[in-house]
Enzyme design. Structure first.
Site, PDB file in Angstrom:
ATOM      1  N   ASN A 146     -11.217  -3.537  -0.967  1.00 47.13           N
ATOM      2  CA  ASN A 146     -11.297  -3.755   0.480  1.00 47.13           C
ATOM      3  C   ASN A 146     -12.324  -4.811   0.866  1.00 47.13           C
ATOM      4  OD1 ASN A 146      -9.304  -1.870   0.961  1.00 47.13           O
ATOM      5  ND2 ASN A 146     -10.730  -0.183   1.278  1.00 47.13           N
ATOM      6  N   GLY A 157       0.821  -1.200   0.000  1.00 42.25           N
ATOM      7  CA  GLY A 157       0.000   0.000   0.000  1.00 42.25           C
ATOM      8  C   GLY A 157       0.854   1.248   0.000  1.00 42.25           C
ATOM      9  N   LYS A 186     -14.940  -0.566  -1.058  1.00 41.45           N
ATOM     10  CA  LYS A 186     -14.710  -0.716  -2.496  1.00 41.45           C
ATOM     11  C   LYS A 186     -14.235  -2.149  -2.732  1.00 41.45           C
ATOM     12  CE  LYS A 186     -10.152   1.418  -1.852  1.00 41.45           C
ATOM     13  NZ  LYS A 186      -9.271   2.549  -2.228  1.00 41.45           N
ATOM     14  N   ASP A 238     -14.551   3.644   3.357  1.00 43.80           N
ATOM     15  CA  ASP A 238     -13.721   3.342   2.188  1.00 43.80           C
ATOM     16  C   ASP A 238     -14.065   1.967   1.623  1.00 43.80           C
ATOM     17  OD1 ASP A 238     -11.851   3.976   0.251  1.00 43.80           O
ATOM     18  OD2 ASP A 238     -10.143   3.225   1.405  1.00 43.80           O
ATOM     19  N   GLY A 272       2.443   0.761   3.733  1.00 41.92           N
ATOM     20  CA  GLY A 272       2.414  -0.520   4.411  1.00 41.92           C
ATOM     21  C   GLY A 272       2.489  -1.676   3.432  1.00 41.92           C
ATOM     22  N   LYS A 280       0.149  -7.280   8.336  1.00 42.48           N
ATOM     23  CA  LYS A 280       0.186  -5.944   7.733  1.00 42.48           C
ATOM     24  C   LYS A 280       1.160  -5.110   8.556  1.00 42.48           C
ATOM     25  CE  LYS A 280      -2.892  -1.984   6.833  1.00 42.48           C
ATOM     26  NZ  LYS A 280      -4.307  -1.530   6.886  1.00 42.48           N
TER      27      LYS A 280
END
Length: 439
Positions: A150, A31, A147, A145, A34, A51
Site C-alpha cells: 500500500n 484485489g 504495508k 493497513d 476490485g 479502481k
C-alpha cells in the site's frame, strides 16, 4: 441508398462525471473484489488510475460500509504523499474511484524483485510516508493497513500511501477495538484488543522499514497464532549482517518505532511527528522542502519497464466474461426494489469531481462561472488493492492547498480518441479487443 454512418454520441463533460468521460487503457491490479486500470480523461488528456469495485461482490463480502467510508475519507484528503481521489461515481454494476496514477509500482513489487533495498532509498520513502501519516493523524484518521503493498512510487521515485479501505476516524476518548489490517503489520495493541488510536500506524511503518532494509519481517510465525505471539512477546532481533545494511541511527529508528508500549513509541510521545523529524536518522532530510519533491530519490523505477504484474492484463483479456465498459444507467430502475446494501451504495457513494470542487472553492458563492476547467497536479503510480491476508474491520469501529486559477477548456476535436502523453506500455487495452474464450 448509401449506408448510414454511426456517429458517436456526444459526451456531456459539463454533466456529472461518468465512465464515458474516460478511455480505458491497461489493467494493472486486482484485489479481493476490485480491479485497477489506467484511464485517460477524454477532455483533459490526463491519465489516472481507475479502481472499480463490483457492487454484488462488495455486498457478498459485507464490505459496503468500508467502500462508502473510503469514499468519504478520500474526499477529506489532498497531500503530496497520498494517492489522492480525483473523481468518484457509480453505474448499475460498479463503484469507481479515479485516483492519482503511480507509474512506479508498489514497494512489494520492488522488494520481491530486489530482495532488499538500500538504506538511503528507504530513509527517503519512510520520511515521505511519515509526512503523509502525520497529515492523516492531524485529520484524526488512522490508516490501519500500512504495508509495502500500500505504498506506491510515482515515476520520479517518491512514495505515496494508498488504500484507505479500512481506515477510520479515531477519537482519543473512545478507543478503536476492531481487529483490522494485515496481521504481519499489526501492532501489539491491536492483537491485545485493549484499544488503540493512531499509534498503530507508526508500528506498521516500523515493520515496513525493517522489511525493506533487511528483506524479511521482524516477527514471523508459521500460523496466525505463532505470528500473533511473536508480535506481542518475542524480542526484536536483527540479522547478523545488520550493520552492513543499516546504520546505527537506522537501527535506533527501527527500535523506536517497534516499541511495544505505545506511550513510548517514536511518533506517539508528547512531540509526536516532531519527535520523528528530529531523529538522527533523518539528519539529511530537509523537512521544509520535502513536500515539494525537489530531492532526487536514490532509487527511481525504470520507466522502460512495466512496474506492475503484467498478468493482470492477460487475465482481463482472456478470462473476463464481462469486461469493463461504459454503460448507461437504467433509467427505469426502482431503488426500492434493491437490497438494503445496494440502496446504501446508491444513496451514499456520491459523485465527486475535484475540478468542480476547486471551482467552487475558487469563486465567490454568487459568482457566475463560465465553462472552465482547472489544472491539476498529476502525481503519476497505481493504487494498491487489498492483499489476501487483510482483516476486515468489525462493525464497532464504525490541508487542501488553494486551488489554481482556472484555465479555458480545450474541447476534443474529431470522433477518434487521442492518446496524448500516454506511455506506450499503458495503452495495450486501447487496441481492438479480440473475442476470446475462457480457458
Amino acid at each position: 441508398m448509401g449506408a448510414l454512418c454511426c456517429k458517436p454520441e456526444a459526451i456531456d463533460f459539463d454533466g456529472e462525471v461518468n465512465l464515458f468521460h474516460f478511455v480505458l487503457l491497461r489493467s494493472v491490479g486486482k484485489g479481493a473484489f476490485g480491479k485497477v486500470r489506467v484511464v485517460q480523461h477524454k477532455q483533459t488528456k490526463e491519465i489516472y488510475a481507475l479502481k472499480y469495485i463490483n457492487k454484488a461482490k462488495c455486498v457478498k463480502m459485507k464490505a459496503v460500509a468500508n467502500i462508502i467510508q473510503e469514499r468519504r475519507l478520500l474526499e477529506e484528503i489532498d497531500h503530496p504523499f497520498v494517492v489522492n481521489l480525483r473523481y468518484a461515481f457509480q453505474d448499475d454494476e460498479n463503484c469507481f474511484f479515479v485516483l492519482d496514477l503511480m507509474l512506479g509500482g508498489d514497494l512489494r513489487f520492488h522488494l520481491e524483485r530486489q530482495g532488499s533495498i538500500s538504506e538511503a532509498a528507504v530513509r527517503l520513502w519512510i520520511a515521505e510516508v511519515s509526512s503523509a501519516l502525520a497529515f492523516l493523524h492531524d485529520k484524526k484518521i488512522v490508516h490501519r493497513d500500512l504495508k509495502p503493498d500500500n505504498i506506491l512510487l510515482d515515476e520520479g521515485g517518491h512514495a505515496h500511501i494508498t488504500d484507505l479501505n479500512i481506515a477510520v476516524h479515531y477519537s482519543d476518548r473512545r478507543l478503536l477495538t476492531g481487529v483490522a489490517g494485515s496481521m504481519a503489520y499489526m501492532a501489539p495493541e491491536v492483537l491485545n484488543k485493549k484499544g488503540y488510536t493512531f499509534t498503530i500506524d507508526w508500528w506498521s511503518l516500523g515493520v515496513c522499514a525493517y522489511e525493506l532494509i533487511f528483506g524479511r519481517r521482524p516477527f514471523r510465525g508459521k500460523t496466525n497464532s505463532d505470528l500473533s505471539h511473536a508480535i506481542v512477546r518475542d524480542p526484536l532481533k536483527f540479522p547478523e549482517d545488520a550493520d552492513m545494511k543499516c546504520s546505527k541511527e537506522g537501527i535506533s529508528f527501527l527500535l523506536g518505532l517497534l516499541e511495544r508500549d505505545p506511550t513510548k513509541r517514536l511518533g506517539c510521545r508528547r512531540d509526536r511527528f516532531s519527535d520523528v523529524q528530529r531523529h538522527p536518522w533523518f539528519a539529511s532530510i530537509d523537512w521544509d522542502t520535502l513536500d515539494e519533491k525537489s530531492v532526487t530519490p536514490p532509487y527511481i523505477p525504470d520507466p522502460k519497464k512495466a512496474n506492475f504484474d503484467a498478468t493482470h492484463e492477460l487475465e482481463e483479456l482472456l478470462l473476463e466474461d464481462n469486461p469493463l465498459k461504459a454503460r448507461k444507467r437504467n433509467p427505469n430502475q426502482d431503488v426500492n426494489t434493491l437490497s438494503k446494501e445496494m440502496q446504501q451504495m446508491e444513496e451514499q457513494f456520491t459523485t465527486y469531481d475535484f475540478k468542480a470542487m476547486q471551482r467552487r472553492s475558487y469563486y465567490p458563492q454568487n459568482h457566475t462561472v463560465s465553462t472552465v476547467t482547472a489544472t491539476s497536479s498529476s502525481r503519476p503510480g497505481t493504487p494498491g488493492t487489498p492483499a489476501p491476508d487483510t482483516y476486515q474491520v468489525r462493525s464497532d469501529d464504525a490541508y487542501a492547498p488553494p486551488p489554481p486559477p482556472p484555465l479555458p477548456m480545450t474541447p476534443m476535436g474529431g470522433s477518434k480518441e487521442k492518446f496524448d502523453n500516454v506511455p506506450t506500455a499503458l495503452c495495450e487495452s486501447a487496441k481492438p479487443r479480440v473475442k476470446s474464450r475462457r480457458i
